[in-house]
Design an enzyme around this catalytic site. Structure first.
Site, PDB file in Angstrom:
ATOM      1  CG  ASP A 104      44.371  37.055  35.425  1.00  0.00           C
ATOM      2  OD1 ASP A 104      43.426  37.478  36.118  1.00  0.00           O
ATOM      3  OD2 ASP A 104      45.271  37.801  34.962  1.00  0.00           O
ATOM      4  CG  ASN A 132      39.966  41.804  43.974  1.00  0.00           C
ATOM      5  OD1 ASN A 132      40.190  41.495  45.139  1.00  0.00           O
ATOM      6  ND2 ASN A 132      40.806  41.519  42.983  1.00  0.00           N
ATOM      7  CD  GLN A 147      34.984  44.978  40.376  1.00  0.00           C
ATOM      8  OE1 GLN A 147      34.495  45.278  41.461  1.00  0.00           O
ATOM      9  NE2 GLN A 147      34.274  44.503  39.369  1.00  0.00           N
ATOM     10  CB  SER A 148      41.375  46.638  37.332  1.00  0.00           C
ATOM     11  OG  SER A 148      41.579  45.283  36.966  1.00  0.00           O
ATOM     12  CB  VAL A 149      37.780  43.854  34.648  1.00  0.00           C
ATOM     13  CG1 VAL A 149      36.755  43.557  33.552  1.00  0.00           C
ATOM     14  CG2 VAL A 149      39.191  43.914  34.067  1.00  0.00           C
ATOM     15  CG  HIS A 157      36.449  39.259  37.651  1.00  0.00           C
ATOM     16  ND1 HIS A 157      36.007  40.551  37.446  1.00  0.00           N
ATOM     17  CD2 HIS A 157      37.681  39.369  38.206  1.00  0.00           C
ATOM     18  CE1 HIS A 157      36.940  41.396  37.863  1.00  0.00           C
ATOM     19  NE2 HIS A 157      37.964  40.704  38.339  1.00  0.00           N
ATOM     20  CG  HIS A 163      40.839  37.062  40.755  1.00  0.00           C
ATOM     21  ND1 HIS A 163      41.840  37.415  39.875  1.00  0.00           N
ATOM     22  CD2 HIS A 163      40.095  38.175  40.934  1.00  0.00           C
ATOM     23  CE1 HIS A 163      41.704  38.696  39.553  1.00  0.00           C
ATOM     24  NE2 HIS A 163      40.650  39.177  40.182  1.00  0.00           N
TER      25      HIS A 163
HETATM   26  P1  AMP Z   1      40.390  42.645  39.088  1.00  0.00           P
HETATM   27  O1  AMP Z   1      41.565  43.545  39.277  1.00  0.00           O
HETATM   28  O2  AMP Z   1      39.947  41.890  40.294  1.00  0.00           O
HETATM   29  O3  AMP Z   1      39.259  43.391  38.408  1.00  0.00           O
HETATM   30  O4  AMP Z   1      40.870  41.518  38.091  1.00  0.00           O
HETATM   31  C1  AMP Z   1      40.957  41.714  36.714  1.00  0.00           C
HETATM   32  C2  AMP Z   1      41.841  40.613  36.182  1.00  0.00           C
HETATM   33  O5  AMP Z   1      41.598  40.502  34.795  1.00  0.00           O
HETATM   34  C3  AMP Z   1      43.330  40.848  36.355  1.00  0.00           C
HETATM   35  O6  AMP Z   1      43.886  39.771  37.095  1.00  0.00           O
HETATM   36  C4  AMP Z   1      43.861  40.904  34.924  1.00  0.00           C
HETATM   37  O7  AMP Z   1      45.132  40.306  34.799  1.00  0.00           O
HETATM   38  C5  AMP Z   1      42.800  40.130  34.172  1.00  0.00           C
HETATM   39  N1  AMP Z   1      42.661  40.449  32.758  1.00  0.00           N
HETATM   40  C6  AMP Z   1      42.568  41.684  32.198  1.00  0.00           C
HETATM   41  N2  AMP Z   1      42.396  41.586  30.869  1.00  0.00           N
HETATM   42  C7  AMP Z   1      42.369  40.252  30.592  1.00  0.00           C
HETATM   43  C8  AMP Z   1      42.233  39.484  29.388  1.00  0.00           C
HETATM   44  N3  AMP Z   1      42.077  40.083  28.185  1.00  0.00           N
HETATM   45  N4  AMP Z   1      42.243  38.136  29.477  1.00  0.00           N
HETATM   46  C9  AMP Z   1      42.406  37.535  30.672  1.00  0.00           C
HETATM   47  N5  AMP Z   1      42.545  38.196  31.837  1.00  0.00           N
HETATM   48  C10 AMP Z   1      42.538  39.531  31.798  1.00  0.00           C
END
Ligand code: AMP
Length: 117
Positions: free
Chosen positions: A33, A90, A97-99, A103, A105
């Site tokens: 991460d 998430n 969840q932001s991405v 995934h 964690h």
């Molecule tokens: P979530 O908020 O559960 O969607 O988790 C998204 C995670 O992706 C967060 O912990 C971010 O720090 C991580 N993240 C975002 N961009 C990248 C990246 N380019 N490489 C590795 N981790 C990332």
């Protein structure tokens, strides 16, 4: 939710942007991460385009099981499996969840409180 392949994990899967890879196979990749919340914090990401856990179907069962097996394997490889690690998925905005590419964690290397956030 409709899957949008412009998300950052889709770009990592297409090798358009770099990541600190820990594992890759035909079903998933694992990488560190970018903003670690523990001494060990990596993500296990399926190659299948699934936006959220909420969107997973019967067809994703083998993939989802595989993600957890790989989470444990990478923890063994990193030497943190014995002391303990946490897996978190998430799903959706209220869960943080932001991405929007599913995934897992994996956090380890420190004591983790319960309940989380
Ligand atoms: P979530 O908020 O559960 O969607 O988790 C998204 C995670 O992706 C967060 O912990 C971010 O720090 C991580 N993240 C975002 N961009 C990248 C990246 N380019 N490489 C590795 N981790 C990332």
């Amino acid at each position: 939710m409709i899957y949008d392949d412009s998300n950052v994990f889709a770009r990592i899967l297409r090798k358009e942007i770099p990541a600190q890879l820990l594992h890759e196979d035909h079903l998933c990749i694992a990488f560190r991460d970018l903003a670690p919340q523990a001494p060990v914090h990596f993500l296990v990401v399926p190659k299948r385009p699934i936006a959220r856990l909420a969107d997973a179907t019967d067809e994703d069962k083998a993939t989802l099981g595989h993600l957890l097996v790989i989470a444990g394997k990478v923890c063994r490889d990193l030497g943190v499996a014995h002391d303990g690690f946490r897996t978190v998925i998430n799903s959706g905005v209220r869960a943080g969840q932001s991405v929007f590419h599913l995934h897992v964690h994996v956090l380890a290397g420190r004591d983790l409180r319960w309940p989380p956030g």
